[in-house]
Design an enzyme around this catalytic site. Sequence first.
Site, PDB file in Angstrom:
ATOM      1  N   PHE A 114       0.846  -1.190   0.000  1.00 55.80           N
ATOM      2  CA  PHE A 114       0.000   0.000   0.000  1.00 55.80           C
ATOM      3  C   PHE A 114       0.881   1.239   0.000  1.00 55.80           C
ATOM      4  CE2 PHE A 114      -4.539   0.958   0.615  1.00 55.80           C
ATOM      5  CZ  PHE A 114      -5.078  -0.259   0.207  1.00 55.80           C
ATOM      6  N   GLN A 229      -7.792  14.634   3.007  1.00 55.32           N
ATOM      7  CA  GLN A 229      -7.063  13.792   2.060  1.00 55.32           C
ATOM      8  C   GLN A 229      -7.832  13.583   0.752  1.00 55.32           C
ATOM      9  OE1 GLN A 229      -6.375   9.321   2.802  1.00 55.32           O
ATOM     10  NE2 GLN A 229      -4.357  10.247   2.751  1.00 55.32           N
ATOM     11  N   HIS A 231      -7.932  11.166  -2.353  1.00 57.03           N
ATOM     12  CA  HIS A 231      -7.450   9.842  -2.767  1.00 57.03           C
ATOM     13  C   HIS A 231      -7.225   9.863  -4.271  1.00 57.03           C
ATOM     14  CE1 HIS A 231      -7.433   5.551  -3.543  1.00 57.03           C
ATOM     15  NE2 HIS A 231      -7.451   5.299  -2.245  1.00 57.03           N
ATOM     16  N   LEU A 241     -14.797   5.312  -4.685  1.00 59.98           N
ATOM     17  CA  LEU A 241     -13.424   4.852  -4.527  1.00 59.98           C
ATOM     18  C   LEU A 241     -13.101   3.605  -5.321  1.00 59.98           C
ATOM     19  CD1 LEU A 241     -10.959   5.680  -2.731  1.00 59.98           C
ATOM     20  CD2 LEU A 241     -11.485   3.638  -1.443  1.00 59.98           C
ATOM     21  N   GLU A 244      -6.806   1.712  -3.355  1.00 55.57           N
ATOM     22  CA  GLU A 244      -5.374   1.686  -3.603  1.00 55.57           C
ATOM     23  C   GLU A 244      -4.878   0.251  -3.798  1.00 55.57           C
ATOM     24  OE1 GLU A 244      -3.643   4.547  -1.016  1.00 55.57           O
ATOM     25  OE2 GLU A 244      -1.793   3.421  -0.869  1.00 55.57           O
ATOM     26  N   ARG A 275      -0.632   9.099  -0.732  1.00 55.28           N
ATOM     27  CA  ARG A 275      -1.786   9.616  -1.478  1.00 55.28           C
ATOM     28  C   ARG A 275      -1.675  11.081  -1.861  1.00 55.28           C
ATOM     29  NH1 ARG A 275      -6.419   6.342   1.888  1.00 55.28           N
ATOM     30  NH2 ARG A 275      -5.886   4.381   0.887  1.00 55.28           N
ATOM     31  N   HIS A 342     -11.491  12.161   0.410  1.00 55.17           N
ATOM     32  CA  HIS A 342     -11.591  10.798   0.918  1.00 55.17           C
ATOM     33  C   HIS A 342     -11.572  10.697   2.435  1.00 55.17           C
ATOM     34  CE1 HIS A 342     -11.165   6.493   0.986  1.00 55.17           C
ATOM     35  NE2 HIS A 342      -9.981   6.552   1.553  1.00 55.17           N
ATOM     36  N   ARG A 383      -2.833  10.827   5.860  1.00 54.10           N
ATOM     37  CA  ARG A 383      -2.961   9.463   6.371  1.00 54.10           C
ATOM     38  C   ARG A 383      -2.418   8.471   5.356  1.00 54.10           C
ATOM     39  NH1 ARG A 383      -6.695   5.217   5.582  1.00 54.10           N
ATOM     40  NH2 ARG A 383      -8.233   6.426   4.441  1.00 54.10           N
TER      41      ARG A 383
HETATM   42  C1  FAD Z   1     -14.829   4.204   0.276  1.00 51.21           C
HETATM   43  C2  FAD Z   1     -13.868   4.171   1.441  1.00 51.21           C
HETATM   44  C3  FAD Z   1     -12.891   3.185   1.489  1.00 51.21           C
HETATM   45  C4  FAD Z   1     -12.005   3.140   2.560  1.00 51.21           C
HETATM   46  N1  FAD Z   1     -11.043   2.158   2.572  1.00 51.21           N
HETATM   47  C5  FAD Z   1     -10.209   2.080   3.634  1.00 51.21           C
HETATM   48  C6  FAD Z   1      -9.255   1.026   3.730  1.00 51.21           C
HETATM   49  O1  FAD Z   1      -9.173   0.135   2.881  1.00 51.21           O
HETATM   50  N2  FAD Z   1      -8.434   1.006   4.801  1.00 51.21           N
HETATM   51  C7  FAD Z   1      -8.495   1.946   5.785  1.00 51.21           C
HETATM   52  O2  FAD Z   1      -7.725   1.869   6.743  1.00 51.21           O
HETATM   53  N3  FAD Z   1      -9.403   2.940   5.728  1.00 51.21           N
HETATM   54  C8  FAD Z   1     -10.275   3.024   4.695  1.00 51.21           C
HETATM   55  N4  FAD Z   1     -11.197   4.033   4.654  1.00 51.21           N
HETATM   56  C9  FAD Z   1     -11.356   4.911   5.823  1.00 51.21           C
HETATM   57  C10 FAD Z   1     -12.069   4.151   6.943  1.00 51.21           C
HETATM   58  O3  FAD Z   1     -13.044   3.306   6.385  1.00 51.21           O
HETATM   59  C11 FAD Z   1     -12.757   5.082   7.940  1.00 51.21           C
HETATM   60  O4  FAD Z   1     -11.881   6.082   8.359  1.00 51.21           O
HETATM   61  C12 FAD Z   1     -13.225   4.310   9.169  1.00 51.21           C
HETATM   62  O5  FAD Z   1     -13.938   3.162   8.802  1.00 51.21           O
HETATM   63  C13 FAD Z   1     -14.079   5.208  10.049  1.00 51.21           C
HETATM   64  O6  FAD Z   1     -14.673   4.440  11.053  1.00 51.21           O
HETATM   65  P1  FAD Z   1     -15.495   5.159  12.197  1.00 51.21           P
HETATM   66  O7  FAD Z   1     -15.913   4.085  13.134  1.00 51.21           O
HETATM   67  O8  FAD Z   1     -14.724   6.292  12.741  1.00 51.21           O
HETATM   68  O9  FAD Z   1     -16.756   5.816  11.475  1.00 51.21           O
HETATM   69  P2  FAD Z   1     -17.917   5.282  10.404  1.00 51.21           P
HETATM   70  O10 FAD Z   1     -17.679   3.860  10.082  1.00 51.21           O
HETATM   71  O11 FAD Z   1     -17.921   6.277   9.364  1.00 51.21           O
HETATM   72  O12 FAD Z   1     -19.195   5.353  11.295  1.00 51.21           O
HETATM   73  C14 FAD Z   1     -19.774   6.572  11.705  1.00 51.21           C
HETATM   74  C15 FAD Z   1     -20.985   6.268  12.531  1.00 51.21           C
HETATM   75  O13 FAD Z   1     -21.484   7.451  13.127  1.00 51.21           O
HETATM   76  C16 FAD Z   1     -22.882   7.500  13.027  1.00 51.21           C
HETATM   77  N5  FAD Z   1     -23.312   8.889  13.044  1.00 51.21           N
HETATM   78  C17 FAD Z   1     -22.759   9.945  12.402  1.00 51.21           C
HETATM   79  N6  FAD Z   1     -23.442  11.068  12.663  1.00 51.21           N
HETATM   80  C18 FAD Z   1     -24.458  10.724  13.495  1.00 51.21           C
HETATM   81  C19 FAD Z   1     -25.518  11.446  14.111  1.00 51.21           C
HETATM   82  N7  FAD Z   1     -25.696  12.743  13.925  1.00 51.21           N
HETATM   83  N8  FAD Z   1     -26.380  10.757  14.898  1.00 51.21           N
HETATM   84  C20 FAD Z   1     -26.250   9.414  15.083  1.00 51.21           C
HETATM   85  N9  FAD Z   1     -25.251   8.691  14.517  1.00 51.21           N
HETATM   86  C21 FAD Z   1     -24.374   9.339  13.745  1.00 51.21           C
HETATM   87  C22 FAD Z   1     -23.180   6.782  11.721  1.00 51.21           C
HETATM   88  O14 FAD Z   1     -24.493   6.300  11.697  1.00 51.21           O
HETATM   89  C23 FAD Z   1     -22.134   5.656  11.759  1.00 51.21           C
HETATM   90  O15 FAD Z   1     -22.639   4.561  12.475  1.00 51.21           O
HETATM   91  C24 FAD Z   1     -12.096   4.102   3.593  1.00 51.21           C
HETATM   92  C25 FAD Z   1     -13.070   5.067   3.532  1.00 51.21           C
HETATM   93  C26 FAD Z   1     -13.933   5.136   2.462  1.00 51.21           C
HETATM   94  C27 FAD Z   1     -14.934   6.255   2.411  1.00 51.21           C
END
Ligand code: FAD
Length: 570
Positions: A114, A229, A231, A241, A244, A275, A342, A383
Amino acid sequence: MYSHDVVIVGSGLAGLRAALEMAGHLDVAIISKVYPSRSHSGAAQGGVAAALSNMDGDSVEAHTYDTVKGADFIGDQDAIEILCSDAPRTIIELEHYGCAFSRTDENKIAQRAFGGHSFKRACYSADRTGHALLHTLFEQSMKRGAELQIYSEWYVTRLIIEDGICRGVVALDIKTGKLEIFHAKTILFATGGYGRAFKITSNAYANTGDGITAAYKAGIPLQDMEFVQYHPTGLYEHGILLSEAARGEGGYLINSDGDRFMSKYAPTKMELGPRDIVSRSEQTEINEGRGAGPKKDYVLLDLRHLGKAKIMERLPQIYHLAKDFIDVDAIKDPVPIQPTAHYSMGGIPADNDCQVFLNETELCKGFFAAGECSCISVHGANRLGTNSLLEALVFGRRAGKKMLHATNEMKFSPVNEKKEISAAKLEIDKLLYNKGSEHLASIREELQETMTYKVGVYRNANDMEQAQQKVNELKDRFTRVKVSEKGKNFNVNIQEALELSHMLEYSELIVAGAKARKESRGAHSRDDYPNRDDENWMKHTLVFRQPDGSCELKYKPVRVTRFEPEERTY
Ligand SMILES: Cc1cc2nc3c(=O)[nH]c(=O)nc-3n(C[C@H](O)[C@H](O)[C@H](O)COP(=O)(O)OP(=O)(O)OC[C@H]3O[C@@H](n4cnc5c(N)ncnc54)[C@H](O)[C@@H]3O)c2cc1C
């Protein structure tokens, strides 16, 4: 009013992992605006990093150094050391929870290359890693039964902090339109990222920065908001997306002449540069007229030489995304791509145990943040891919552990229920009953275009000045926005309006931080200040909300432990 020892907002990897740490010991509730398994974590494709040394001579030390360098030396190094040291344990833990990682021929967990990582350290489940991880944790949460209460499709609108103590949140039941207080001894925000403010973005519709905005409005500063960031491989015009992993498996980037242009920009790492550098290289190719297509506004991701078998085994999702959305068959043709917003490096400032800062030094009692909404800061100015699933898992667990102790030592602090509900109701009524005729969708579209084209991969003072004016204009127009749907049940129109108000609020902070930072570092790259300036800018931005709604910028030092800043070349 609902009452729980602990309220976790967000059911992505960070929220669920924290919950599992506390379930059975405390009365824990999770609130999520989307059904848990639809959280954006489930969209992650490429992998999760750990120096397992399954493939070569990798080490925690190398992972730490790569991350510090990837962050352009503005990440806090003690936090990065925690992230990388805890990574191998985290992968084994998820494996034992039941996550099906892809395997090597010897049946070890397979790892792929990566960007910015000097060894193959991305553990993956084909190109659906986030899906596998999120469902694993969700299964584990379901197994805990009544020990974890999940409020699905509840929308948190306000955070209640008084006298430096966090007391609860106000949430809207999306099904009924009813507002309720959730009273708690401790609160964790795990509300994810804020990429929806951009037109070209890989982020889910839910990623509207509600959590960071609620925290900001409750008096918490936000950190390093200028670092967004981009991507390198978003599907052309859609931003969706293409992981990568496509380059990790050997994909090329080519311009309209068919040249692998990365040889000019990152000769040793080529397509697997970090990135920020790869996105800038693409944008430079496009800006200098070597883009492909009739408008010369994209470059190409070439997978053809990988062959059908490898593409369908390792990158099936990418194949289908290109086929379904722009009708390109990646086995036969290169895929049009462009940089896409991203990941949000900035967010709610927190210490290494996820306790949130009230200002430069003091902590807010009872308030925690983990995952993408937090800024701990392990990613600094840029990142590295696969480090954020890791962050959500490592720091979600740490938050849970710390909260277990903290909650036992705290009691419920009083909440003025009437006042909080009225304030939340007033905000909604203002949207429902103002006499304006401004269109919500136009304001949102204009904001997203402004952020993509004026605060994008390359930035300069002039563009950002225009962006600032535009955001102010849109904020003003938003006070006259028309919400046509007036009903109570599943009123998505009102939710969209609240989300747009958040996007407007934090976009202003991205622009303010970026305008002030007169250097180029990581994802923040300015034509008018092309160099990194450690003497003046090796510091974190903190933005505070003033009583009149304007913002004030302050700064705090970066924690350097082992690695002194050096020139960042690849
Ligand atoms: C398309 C894509 C691909 C990715 N691929 C990778 C990868 O391969 N490897 C990697 O390391 N990272 C990757 N990332 C980044 C990574 O997925 C995220 O940074 C990480 O999963 C975030 O997890 P989280 O638990 O912080 O939030 P999220 O999984 O985004 O969850 C947020 C939560 O908050 C809740 N929420 C938000 N606002 C409110 C509100 N007002 N009221 C109630 N609930 C709310 C939502 O319902 C959700 O449950 C990727 C991101 C994207 C967009």
